[in-house]
Write a protein that holds these residues in place. Structure first.
Motif, PDB file in Angstrom:
ATOM      1  N   LEU A  61     -81.771  18.802 -68.634  1.00 19.14           N
ATOM      2  CA  LEU A  61     -81.806  17.493 -67.989  1.00 19.14           C
ATOM      3  C   LEU A  61     -83.202  17.150 -67.484  1.00 19.14           C
ATOM      4  CD1 LEU A  61     -78.496  17.633 -65.891  1.00 19.14           C
ATOM      5  CD2 LEU A  61     -78.867  16.496 -68.091  1.00 19.14           C
ATOM      6  N   PHE A  62     -84.014  18.186 -67.231  1.00 21.73           N
ATOM      7  CA  PHE A  62     -85.345  17.978 -66.659  1.00 21.73           C
ATOM      8  C   PHE A  62     -86.437  17.876 -67.713  1.00 21.73           C
ATOM      9  CE2 PHE A  62     -82.778  19.935 -63.391  1.00 21.73           C
ATOM     10  CZ  PHE A  62     -83.102  19.204 -62.267  1.00 21.73           C
ATOM     11  N   GLY A  63     -86.109  18.160 -68.974  1.00 19.31           N
ATOM     12  CA  GLY A  63     -87.104  18.072 -70.029  1.00 19.31           C
ATOM     13  C   GLY A  63     -86.915  19.154 -71.063  1.00 19.31           C
ATOM     14  N   PRO A  64     -87.805  19.184 -72.065  1.00 19.08           N
ATOM     15  CA  PRO A  64     -87.683  20.190 -73.134  1.00 19.08           C
ATOM     16  C   PRO A  64     -87.944  21.590 -72.605  1.00 19.08           C
ATOM     17  CG  PRO A  64     -89.724  18.940 -73.355  1.00 19.08           C
ATOM     18  CD  PRO A  64     -88.926  18.256 -72.290  1.00 19.08           C
ATOM     19  N   LEU A  65     -87.201  22.547 -73.160  1.00 17.29           N
ATOM     20  CA  LEU A  65     -87.335  23.928 -72.726  1.00 17.29           C
ATOM     21  C   LEU A  65     -88.435  24.643 -73.497  1.00 17.29           C
ATOM     22  CD1 LEU A  65     -83.618  25.079 -72.378  1.00 17.29           C
ATOM     23  CD2 LEU A  65     -85.067  23.873 -70.731  1.00 17.29           C
ATOM     24  N   GLU A  66     -89.098  25.600 -72.827  1.00 13.85           N
ATOM     25  CA  GLU A  66     -90.044  26.481 -73.492  1.00 13.85           C
ATOM     26  C   GLU A  66     -89.303  27.699 -73.989  1.00 13.85           C
ATOM     27  OE1 GLU A  66     -93.466  27.506 -71.298  1.00 13.85           O
ATOM     28  OE2 GLU A  66     -94.348  25.508 -71.428  1.00 13.85           O
ATOM     29  N   VAL A  67     -89.497  28.037 -75.259  1.00 13.98           N
ATOM     30  CA  VAL A  67     -88.829  29.195 -75.840  1.00 13.98           C
ATOM     31  C   VAL A  67     -89.519  30.481 -75.409  1.00 13.98           C
ATOM     32  CG1 VAL A  67     -88.145  30.331 -77.977  1.00 13.98           C
ATOM     33  CG2 VAL A  67     -88.043  27.832 -77.802  1.00 13.98           C
ATOM     34  N   ASN A  68     -90.862  30.463 -75.387  1.00  9.51           N
ATOM     35  CA  ASN A  68     -91.645  31.625 -74.970  1.00  9.51           C
ATOM     36  C   ASN A  68     -92.543  31.211 -73.812  1.00  9.51           C
ATOM     37  OD1 ASN A  68     -90.824  33.561 -77.020  1.00  9.51           O
ATOM     38  ND2 ASN A  68     -91.852  32.180 -78.453  1.00  9.51           N
ATOM     39  N   PRO A  69     -92.007  31.165 -72.577  1.00 13.06           N
ATOM     40  CA  PRO A  69     -92.787  30.672 -71.446  1.00 13.06           C
ATOM     41  C   PRO A  69     -94.033  31.517 -71.191  1.00 13.06           C
ATOM     42  CG  PRO A  69     -90.455  30.865 -70.883  1.00 13.06           C
ATOM     43  CD  PRO A  69     -90.642  31.540 -72.193  1.00 13.06           C
ATOM     44  N   ASN A  70     -95.140  30.822 -70.888  1.00  6.66           N
ATOM     45  CA  ASN A  70     -96.360  31.510 -70.477  1.00  6.66           C
ATOM     46  C   ASN A  70     -97.076  30.648 -69.448  1.00  6.66           C
ATOM     47  OD1 ASN A  70     -97.842  29.512 -71.927  1.00  6.66           O
ATOM     48  ND2 ASN A  70     -97.594  30.690 -73.808  1.00  6.66           N
ATOM     49  N   TYR A  71     -98.343  30.850 -69.307  1.00  5.38           N
ATOM     50  CA  TYR A  71     -99.108  30.182 -68.259  1.00  5.38           C
ATOM     51  C   TYR A  71     -99.659  28.836 -68.706  1.00  5.38           C
ATOM     52  CZ  TYR A  71    -102.588  32.136 -71.292  1.00  5.38           C
ATOM     53  OH  TYR A  71    -103.297  32.452 -72.413  1.00  5.38           O
ATOM     54  N   ALA A  72     -99.398  28.397 -69.936  1.00  4.64           N
ATOM     55  CA  ALA A  72    -100.106  27.244 -70.486  1.00  4.64           C
ATOM     56  C   ALA A  72     -99.600  25.906 -69.945  1.00  4.64           C
ATOM     57  CB  ALA A  72     -99.977  27.254 -72.012  1.00  4.64           C
ATOM     58  N   GLY A  73     -98.403  25.753 -69.525  1.00  7.38           N
ATOM     59  CA  GLY A  73     -97.914  24.455 -69.080  1.00  7.38           C
ATOM     60  C   GLY A  73     -96.406  24.527 -68.788  1.00  7.38           C
ATOM     61  N   ALA A  74     -95.990  25.359 -68.041  1.00  9.35           N
ATOM     62  CA  ALA A  74     -94.579  25.289 -67.604  1.00  9.35           C
ATOM     63  C   ALA A  74     -94.436  24.353 -66.421  1.00  9.35           C
ATOM     64  CB  ALA A  74     -94.096  26.671 -67.228  1.00  9.35           C
ATOM     65  N   LYS A  75     -93.459  23.364 -66.475  1.00  9.50           N
ATOM     66  CA  LYS A  75     -93.223  22.409 -65.384  1.00  9.50           C
ATOM     67  C   LYS A  75     -92.432  23.059 -64.260  1.00  9.50           C
ATOM     68  CE  LYS A  75     -90.523  18.170 -64.553  1.00  9.50           C
ATOM     69  NZ  LYS A  75     -89.722  17.115 -65.206  1.00  9.50           N
ATOM     70  N   MET A  76     -91.360  23.766 -64.639  1.00  9.60           N
ATOM     71  CA  MET A  76     -90.465  24.331 -63.640  1.00  9.60           C
ATOM     72  C   MET A  76     -89.726  25.505 -64.244  1.00  9.60           C
ATOM     73  SD  MET A  76     -87.587  21.327 -63.823  1.00  9.60           S
ATOM     74  CE  MET A  76     -86.392  22.163 -62.815  1.00  9.60           C
ATOM     75  N   ARG A  77     -89.209  26.361 -63.349  1.00  8.37           N
ATOM     76  CA  ARG A  77     -88.384  27.476 -63.792  1.00  8.37           C
ATOM     77  C   ARG A  77     -87.109  27.512 -62.977  1.00  8.37           C
ATOM     78  NH1 ARG A  77     -92.624  32.430 -65.135  1.00  8.37           N
ATOM     79  NH2 ARG A  77     -93.434  31.462 -67.024  1.00  8.37           N
ATOM     80  N   LEU A  78     -86.089  28.057 -63.611  1.00  2.87           N
ATOM     81  CA  LEU A  78     -84.789  28.223 -62.963  1.00  2.87           C
ATOM     82  C   LEU A  78     -84.350  29.667 -63.157  1.00  2.87           C
ATOM     83  CD1 LEU A  78     -84.795  25.337 -64.774  1.00  2.87           C
ATOM     84  CD2 LEU A  78     -82.741  24.980 -63.395  1.00  2.87           C
ATOM     85  N   LEU A  79     -83.876  30.278 -62.091  1.00  2.00           N
ATOM     86  CA  LEU A  79     -83.345  31.635 -62.150  1.00  2.00           C
ATOM     87  C   LEU A  79     -81.922  31.634 -61.627  1.00  2.00           C
ATOM     88  CD1 LEU A  79     -86.164  34.059 -60.895  1.00  2.00           C
ATOM     89  CD2 LEU A  79     -85.381  33.701 -63.241  1.00  2.00           C
ATOM     90  N   SER A  80     -81.046  32.303 -62.357  1.00  2.00           N
ATOM     91  CA  SER A  80     -79.645  32.469 -61.964  1.00  2.00           C
ATOM     92  C   SER A  80     -79.395  33.936 -61.675  1.00  2.00           C
ATOM     93  CB  SER A  80     -78.735  31.989 -63.093  1.00  2.00           C
ATOM     94  OG  SER A  80     -77.394  32.340 -62.851  1.00  2.00           O
TER      95      SER A  80
END
Length: 249
Positions: A61-80
């Motif tokens: 809902l917040f935007g496209p997901l990163e498949v391999n997150p790194n330091y280049a441009g992540a907007k937000m993260r969610l942890l469950s």
């Protein structure tokens, strides 16, 4: 208001109740959640036993997901939180908006327009891991990022710091690292920190554009299982701030 918000800290973080993330979130409810996220920077949803599919659906809902997150441009993260140790393992968050606000005006003028090289090799080398091969360098090259950025939805200004921040481009390396270390020490003072103590079923989301975070130690003979999703930012910070990386010193 469809949701109930309880602030968790004087400058960042709020607990959210009145919504179930195991079901589709209605547009009007999402609008309230999005507004709260832009205001508080961190949202904690307790008692949310989501599946991976439900977490993915909410994250999208917040935007496209990163498949391999790194330091280049992540907007937000969610942890469950799925499984937790008996003690320890908290996550601490630093409010980089409040840290910016607290800087003297003369210091702010010095920092505007500076560009930092972010590199996963910098953060990993600080914890003793330096065994990188050429393939890793190709897959995860250093990325220039603005040191000071503006949060479009809230209109606030923030420092943009992380363990990946290596040095100031165009400065002598050690001089730039000294400045970054000084700013990180300033931004991680107690008044800027919210510490989250996890409970199974918590879903926590935070804004990577204006916070730093770190996990605290725990007994690693016990399981600590947190499932992560990452939403991509719209563009690199240089593009968003209309900056150009200077030539290396």
């Amino acid at each position: 208001m469809a949701i109930e918000l309880t602030p968790l800290h004087p400058t960042l973080g709020a607990e959210v109740r009145g919504v179930g993330l195991t079901r589709p979130v209605m547009p009007e409810v999402f609008a309230e959640i999005d507004g709260a996220f832009n205001r508080y920077g961190i949202l904690v949803f307790p008692e949310q036993p989501v599946t991976d599919e439900q977490q993915l659906a909410f994250s999208r809902l917040f935007g496209p997901l990163e498949v391999n997150p790194n330091y280049a441009g992540a907007k937000m993260r969610l942890l469950s939180a799925r499984e937790l140790p008996e003690s320890g393992g908290e996550t601490e968050f630093a409010d980089l908006r409040a840290a910016w606000d607290a800087l003297p005006e003369a210091r702010k003028r010095q920092l505007r327009g500076l560009v930092v090289e972010h590199s996963i090799f910098r953060s990993r080398s600080q914890i003793g891991f330096a065994d990188f091969n050429d393939e890793i360098f190709k897959e995860l090259p250093p990325v220039p990022q603005a040191l000071v950025r503006h949060h479009p939805a809230s209109g606030r200004t923030s420092l943009y710091l992380a363990s990946h921040a290596s040095h100031i481009i165009g400065w002598p390396v050690e001089e730039g690292r000294a400045l970054i270390e000084e700013l990180i020490a300033f931004a991680t003072q107690r008044q800027f920190i919210y510490q989250h103590r996890w409970t199974v079923g918590d879903l926590v989301m935070w804004d990577n554009r204006c916070t730093m975070h770190r996990g605290r130690p725990y007994d690693d003979t016990q399981r600590r299982v947190l499932h992560r999703t990452t939403v991509s930012d719209v563009a690199n910070t240089l593009e968003q701030e209309n900056l150009v990386a200077p030539a290396a010193a």
